[in-house]
Motif scaffolding. Sequence first.
Motif, PDB file in Angstrom:
ATOM      1  N   LEU A  38       0.965  -0.898   0.167  1.00 40.00           N
ATOM      2  CA  LEU A  38       0.231  -0.025  -0.477  1.00 40.00           C
ATOM      3  C   LEU A  38       0.851   1.313  -0.092  1.00 40.00           C
ATOM      4  O   LEU A  38       0.569   2.196  -0.712  1.00 40.00           O
ATOM      5  N   PHE A  39       2.108   1.195   0.699  1.00 41.54           N
ATOM      6  CA  PHE A  39       2.441   2.376   0.500  1.00 41.54           C
ATOM      7  C   PHE A  39       3.846   2.851  -1.078  1.00 41.54           C
ATOM      8  O   PHE A  39       3.682   3.573  -1.449  1.00 41.54           O
ATOM      9  N   LYS A  40       3.722   1.679  -1.117  1.00 39.28           N
ATOM     10  CA  LYS A  40       4.034   1.616  -2.764  1.00 39.28           C
ATOM     11  C   LYS A  40       3.629   2.282  -3.507  1.00 39.28           C
ATOM     12  O   LYS A  40       3.199   2.977  -4.241  1.00 39.28           O
ATOM     13  N   LYS A  41       2.055   1.466  -3.485  1.00 36.74           N
ATOM     14  CA  LYS A  41       1.199   2.257  -4.684  1.00 36.74           C
ATOM     15  C   LYS A  41       0.847   3.666  -4.188  1.00 36.74           C
ATOM     16  O   LYS A  41       0.715   4.473  -4.739  1.00 36.74           O
ATOM     17  N   ILE A  42       0.005   3.422  -3.027  1.00 33.06           N
ATOM     18  CA  ILE A  42      -0.845   5.067  -2.610  1.00 33.06           C
ATOM     19  C   ILE A  42       0.868   6.237  -2.242  1.00 33.06           C
ATOM     20  O   ILE A  42       0.773   7.648  -2.450  1.00 33.06           O
ATOM     21  N   VAL A  43       1.756   6.447  -1.411  1.00 31.78           N
ATOM     22  CA  VAL A  43       2.511   7.486  -2.100  1.00 31.78           C
ATOM     23  C   VAL A  43       3.974   7.073  -2.960  1.00 31.78           C
ATOM     24  O   VAL A  43       3.514   8.820  -3.036  1.00 31.78           O
ATOM     25  N   ILE A  44       4.088   6.101  -2.716  1.00 29.10           N
ATOM     26  CA  ILE A  44       5.527   6.397  -4.710  1.00 29.10           C
ATOM     27  C   ILE A  44       4.831   6.687  -5.407  1.00 29.10           C
ATOM     28  O   ILE A  44       4.681   7.462  -6.935  1.00 29.10           O
ATOM     29  N   ALA A  45       3.942   5.111  -6.047  1.00 30.44           N
ATOM     30  CA  ALA A  45       3.484   5.086  -7.621  1.00 30.44           C
ATOM     31  C   ALA A  45       2.033   6.318  -7.902  1.00 30.44           C
ATOM     32  O   ALA A  45       2.269   6.895  -8.796  1.00 30.44           O
ATOM     33  N   ASP A  46       1.436   6.451  -6.804  1.00 30.55           N
ATOM     34  CA  ASP A  46       0.154   7.427  -6.583  1.00 30.55           C
ATOM     35  C   ASP A  46       0.640   9.092  -6.670  1.00 30.55           C
ATOM     36  O   ASP A  46       0.139  10.048  -8.448  1.00 30.55           O
ATOM     37  N   ASN A  47       1.947   9.333  -6.039  1.00 32.62           N
ATOM     38  CA  ASN A  47       1.869  10.189  -6.140  1.00 32.62           C
ATOM     39  C   ASN A  47       2.817  10.670  -7.867  1.00 32.62           C
ATOM     40  O   ASN A  47       3.143  11.980  -8.332  1.00 32.62           O
ATOM     41  N   CYS A  48       3.920   9.543  -7.982  1.00 34.08           N
ATOM     42  CA  CYS A  48       4.741   9.924  -9.115  1.00 34.08           C
ATOM     43  C   CYS A  48       4.218  10.288 -10.318  1.00 34.08           C
ATOM     44  O   CYS A  48       3.722  10.806 -11.543  1.00 34.08           O
ATOM     45  N   ALA A  49       2.602   9.503 -10.434  1.00 37.87           N
ATOM     46  CA  ALA A  49       2.083   9.501 -11.912  1.00 37.87           C
ATOM     47  C   ALA A  49       1.026  10.554 -11.827  1.00 37.87           C
ATOM     48  O   ALA A  49       1.382  10.945 -12.883  1.00 37.87           O
ATOM     49  N   GLU A  50       0.595  11.607 -11.140  1.00 39.05           N
ATOM     50  CA  GLU A  50       0.779  12.922 -11.002  1.00 39.05           C
ATOM     51  C   GLU A  50       1.911  13.979 -11.869  1.00 39.05           C
ATOM     52  O   GLU A  50       1.499  14.522 -12.758  1.00 39.05           O
ATOM     53  N   PHE A  51       2.578  13.429 -11.270  1.00 39.83           N
ATOM     54  CA  PHE A  51       3.753  14.630 -12.159  1.00 39.83           C
ATOM     55  C   PHE A  51       4.213  13.991 -13.204  1.00 39.83           C
ATOM     56  O   PHE A  51       4.593  14.425 -14.724  1.00 39.83           O
ATOM     57  N   ALA A  52       4.325  12.832 -13.521  1.00 37.44           N
ATOM     58  CA  ALA A  52       4.479  11.989 -14.512  1.00 37.44           C
ATOM     59  C   ALA A  52       3.363  11.836 -15.739  1.00 37.44           C
ATOM     60  O   ALA A  52       3.407  12.666 -17.186  1.00 37.44           O
TER      61      ALA A  52
END
Length: 484
Positions: free
Chosen positions: A203-217
């Motif tokens: 969940l940390f990988k998905k919600i904190v890392i992936a979803d926030n990276c998705a916004e900028f990417a």
Amino acid sequence: MLFNSLDFAVFLPVVFILYWFVLGKNLKSQNLLIVVSSYLFYGWWDWRFLALIAFSTLVDFLVGIQLASTKDSVRRKCLLILSLLINIGLLGFFKYYNFFLDNFVDAFTFMGMPIKENTLNIILPVGISFYTFQTMSYSIDIYRKKLEPTKDLVAFSAFVSFFPQLVAGPIERASNLLPQFYQKRNFDYSQATDGLRQVLWGLFKKIVIADNCAEFANTIFNNSAQYEGSTLLLGALFFTFQIYGDFSGYSDIAIGTSRLFGFSLMQNFAFPYFSRNMAEFWRRWHISLSTWFRDYVYIPLGGSKGNTLQQIRNIFIIFLLSGFWHGANWTFIVWGALNAIYFIPLLLMGKNRKHLATVASDGEGLSLKELLAMIGTFSLTVFSWIFFRAENMAHALSYISRMFSNKLVQSPDFSQFPGAITLLVLIAGFLWVEWKGRHGQFGIAGLKFIPRKAYRWSMYLLIILAIDIFGNTSEQIEFIYFQF
């Protein structure tokens, strides 16, 4: 139903309580509950496609029984072909129909013979590539006489539709997962708590890392013509961590959830961004798919036993198939071909099996040579992900040409991306935890690098706090691999 949703937060404990405290002494009832729960889990997205899963399940269940009941080689081969045609046919129709039609029309138009195009508005069933490959491997293994077919339709249905890994893997082999549905399962506290740790890390990988990276990417890729080289490189880096956090995060949640119910799934990611060459990367990235292509395509083609040209051919075939498996777009095929190009020199020099152990596992620390090898491999990976993320080939080539401009080495204008520096700090912390935990099954498995129990609990609370603070509570973002 998304793992990172309130629906799943209610669904999981209800199923868990029924499974262990109501049906804990009845194996068949537990298996039936898994089937019903899995169909509810999948039908939450679109109930119409439940018939597709049920049909695939029934076809391979009956084919398996018939394969075992006859010794006639021709009939056995026909049964296997029937299974493959039905499974690949369904996958091809839902996933590739419009792709082939568009390219067929484009080819005739190029030759001066335009024809009318009749595309269909086809909805791609979530996870069809995953459960199709899972059922096909069952029939193939029975055909090869490596596996005895089951006559328990409920157990087989549970194997095909097992909700933790139904829509995005890992792609389990019947030889590993199916026998677990025959065995009485007893609740194991240590296994369950370890599963919860893996779910938390996922969940940390998905919600904190992936979803926030998705916004900028997404911002950078969708408006790439407006940005210069260093910003485009930043976008590629964010997508690199987005896809890893998203997909490996899903796998961690799936594997951890399975452990709550007494099941053991295969490891799907083994810290791939710490690889020292591309061969090692592909032994550590999406392991269930890589080994599937190895066992059912690469080895039957001859693997690395033929002459040099045959070996190169085989490598290109599996990487092109891997690219095409990911999506009906030339960008995925080019992505696969690019990885084949990365891999072939290692094969020709005999270095494709060089790094089998985890990096810096000898107790002497990370050497400069290994560090440079990791940076080089990571750089090649970042470059190839541009094709994976781009909308089409024109977009990919435009993105790359602008990225390699004279402003590539300049610092990005972070004022355009509030929060990007904070996210980079979070990624650095994430990489540190993954590095420290790289010898385990997942990043915080046991937290053996933290000696005191109180400190370990502080780490868990810190992760929960990070999910609460940095998670996007206004929108649940789907997992990337749902589209595959």
